[in-house]
Write a protein that holds these residues in place. Structure first.
Motif, mmCIF file in Angstrom:
data_model
loop_
_atom_site.group_PDB
_atom_site.id
_atom_site.type_symbol
_atom_site.label_atom_id
_atom_site.label_comp_id
_atom_site.label_asym_id
_atom_site.label_seq_id
_atom_site.Cartn_x
_atom_site.Cartn_y
_atom_site.Cartn_z
ATOM 1 N N GLY A 193 0.806 -1.218 0.000
ATOM 2 C CA GLY A 193 0.000 0.000 0.000
ATOM 3 C C GLY A 193 0.833 1.259 0.000
ATOM 4 O O GLY A 193 0.503 2.243 -0.670
ATOM 5 N N LEU A 194 1.939 1.233 0.736
ATOM 6 C CA LEU A 194 2.801 2.409 0.834
ATOM 7 C C LEU A 194 3.499 2.698 -0.491
ATOM 8 O O LEU A 194 3.558 3.847 -0.952
ATOM 9 N N LEU A 195 4.023 1.644 -1.131
ATOM 10 C CA LEU A 195 4.831 1.828 -2.332
ATOM 11 C C LEU A 195 3.998 1.977 -3.596
ATOM 12 O O LEU A 195 4.422 2.633 -4.554
ATOM 13 N N LEU A 196 2.814 1.350 -3.630
ATOM 14 C CA LEU A 196 1.994 1.356 -4.836
ATOM 15 C C LEU A 196 0.890 2.401 -4.813
ATOM 16 O O LEU A 196 0.100 2.489 -5.744
ATOM 17 N N PHE A 197 0.843 3.189 -3.759
ATOM 18 C CA PHE A 197 -0.206 4.198 -3.607
ATOM 19 C C PHE A 197 -0.313 5.105 -4.827
ATOM 20 O O PHE A 197 -1.409 5.383 -5.331
ATOM 21 N N SER A 198 0.826 5.576 -5.327
ATOM 22 C CA SER A 198 0.811 6.543 -6.428
ATOM 23 C C SER A 198 0.205 5.968 -7.696
ATOM 24 O O SER A 198 -0.315 6.717 -8.533
ATOM 25 N N LEU A 199 0.254 4.651 -7.879
ATOM 26 C CA LEU A 199 -0.326 4.033 -9.074
ATOM 27 C C LEU A 199 -1.847 4.106 -9.062
ATOM 28 O O LEU A 199 -2.481 4.040 -10.115
ATOM 29 N N PHE A 200 -2.439 4.242 -7.888
ATOM 30 C CA PHE A 200 -3.895 4.266 -7.759
ATOM 31 C C PHE A 200 -4.436 5.669 -7.491
ATOM 32 O O PHE A 200 -5.627 5.920 -7.690
ATOM 33 N N ASP A 201 -3.591 6.567 -7.047
ATOM 34 C CA ASP A 201 -4.055 7.876 -6.598
ATOM 35 C C ASP A 201 -4.507 8.739 -7.770
ATOM 36 O O ASP A 201 -3.705 9.071 -8.652
ATOM 37 N N PRO A 202 -5.785 9.147 -7.799
ATOM 38 C CA PRO A 202 -6.277 9.982 -8.903
ATOM 39 C C PRO A 202 -6.104 11.475 -8.651
ATOM 40 O O PRO A 202 -6.382 12.284 -9.540
ATOM 41 N N VAL A 203 -5.645 11.846 -7.460
ATOM 42 C CA VAL A 203 -5.545 13.262 -7.110
ATOM 43 C C VAL A 203 -4.193 13.794 -7.561
ATOM 44 O O VAL A 203 -3.148 13.294 -7.128
ATOM 45 N N PRO A 204 -4.180 14.804 -8.449
ATOM 46 C CA PRO A 204 -2.883 15.357 -8.891
ATOM 47 C C PRO A 204 -2.186 16.078 -7.761
ATOM 48 O O PRO A 204 -2.821 16.638 -6.867
ATOM 49 N N ARG A 205 -0.872 16.048 -7.802
ATOM 50 C CA ARG A 205 -0.095 16.763 -6.804
ATOM 51 C C ARG A 205 -0.135 18.259 -7.100
ATOM 52 O O ARG A 205 -0.168 18.671 -8.240
ATOM 53 N N SER A 206 -0.096 19.037 -6.045
ATOM 54 C CA SER A 206 -0.090 20.485 -6.214
ATOM 55 C C SER A 206 1.270 20.931 -6.745
ATOM 56 O O SER A 206 2.254 20.217 -6.661
ATOM 57 N N ALA A 207 1.318 22.158 -7.244
ATOM 58 C CA ALA A 207 2.579 22.700 -7.763
ATOM 59 C C ALA A 207 3.619 22.778 -6.651
ATOM 60 O O ALA A 207 4.796 22.490 -6.862
ATOM 61 N N GLN A 208 3.172 23.137 -5.453
ATOM 62 C CA GLN A 208 4.102 23.249 -4.330
ATOM 63 C C GLN A 208 4.644 21.880 -3.959
ATOM 64 O O GLN A 208 5.822 21.716 -3.709
ATOM 65 N N THR A 209 3.744 20.864 -3.958
ATOM 66 C CA THR A 209 4.190 19.521 -3.624
ATOM 67 C C THR A 209 5.155 19.010 -4.647
ATOM 68 O O THR A 209 6.181 18.403 -4.344
#
Length: 258
Positions: free
Chosen positions: A238-254
């Motif tokens: 879950g920790l390592l593969l989270f980004s493959l499932f996450d539909p929320v774009p990262r902010s410019a600051q992030t």
């Protein structure tokens, strides 16, 4: 002639604020919990049939033994595939399923709101596979079936901490409504692992699993034991593969700090 003041109509009463349900669960999580509950009704079956369901759908490391002493199990070749996921839908008893659901409610709610139904169910399956792989590596040739949703629950907890402590999220001090809190941009993994709150959460979580060994249960001739390695496998998945499932774009600051 007597005069009387005109009768002023009374203002209408203010509308009552809508009542929030005690458990405002997203539909995907409610469906997942309902599925676990329906499947658990198998305990009402005769004992021999009930154990047959564990042998067919539970995860048995011995099933993958390629030596000449390989043991045949119910379910055949198909069980070698589906049991990587189906074991996570079975539970040994009522306290086992209640324990897992209670851990899942806060973290699974946030993840289900963020991912949506399809991503959420796929994520729970993938983290179950991660837990099964960790159990297989550490319990080679073991004949006792492993069952329980704890690997997937652990994966949901790991996914949640990727965004849970970000400003405006559900574990921050400035959280808003549940839907908005579940959609704040996630922290990059390296940055999250530098957050003292995340590190404290990890220390507590690993301590609970290693010291107390609560969660998934292995059921078999050797009795019940704790499959804590599966929890860790699901958590890292879950920790390592989270980004493959996450539909929320990262902010410019992030993104700038990635």
């Amino acid at each position: 002639m007597d005069s009387s003041p005109e009768t002023q109509p009374l203002p209408p009463p203010p509308p009552e604020p809508p009542r929030e349900p005690i458990l405002n669960l997203p539909a995907a999580l409610a469906a997942y919990v309902a599925l676990l509950a329906v499947i658990h009704l198998r305990v009402l079956l005769p004992p021999d049939i009930e154990y047959w369901t564990i042998e067919v759908f539970g995860f048995i490391p011995k099933r993958y033994d390629a030596t000449l002493l390989a043991t045949p199990f119910a379910g055949g070749s198909g069980a070698k595939v589906w049991s990587f996921v189906t074991y996570s839908l079975l539970h040994a008893n009522l306290s086992h399923i209640i324990f897992n659901v209670l851990w899942l409610l806060p973290f699974g709610s946030a993840v289900a709101r963020r991912f949506g139904a399809t991503r959420f169910f796929l994520f729970m399956a993938v983290t179950a596979i991660g837990g099964a792989l960790a159990h297989l590596v550490t319990h080679e040739h073991e004949i006792a079936p492993m069952i329980g949703a704890s690997a997937s629950v652990s994966g949901a907890m790991a996914a949640a901490i990727r965004f849970a402590f970000a400003r405006g999220s559900f574990l921050s001090l400035r959280s808003g409504d549940a839907d908005a809190a579940a959609r704040v941009p996630a922290q990059p993994l390296i940055r999250a692992l530098r957050d003292p709150r995340v590190l404290a959460f990890l220390a507590i979580w690993f301590g609970i699993n290693i010291i107390f060994g609560v969660g998934s249960i292995a059921v078999g001739n050797e009795g019940a034991s704790v499959a804590w390695q599966a929890h860790i496998g699901g958590f890292f998945a879950g920790l390592l593969l989270f980004s493959l499932f996450d539909p929320v774009p990262r902010s410019a600051q992030t993104s700038a700090h990635n």
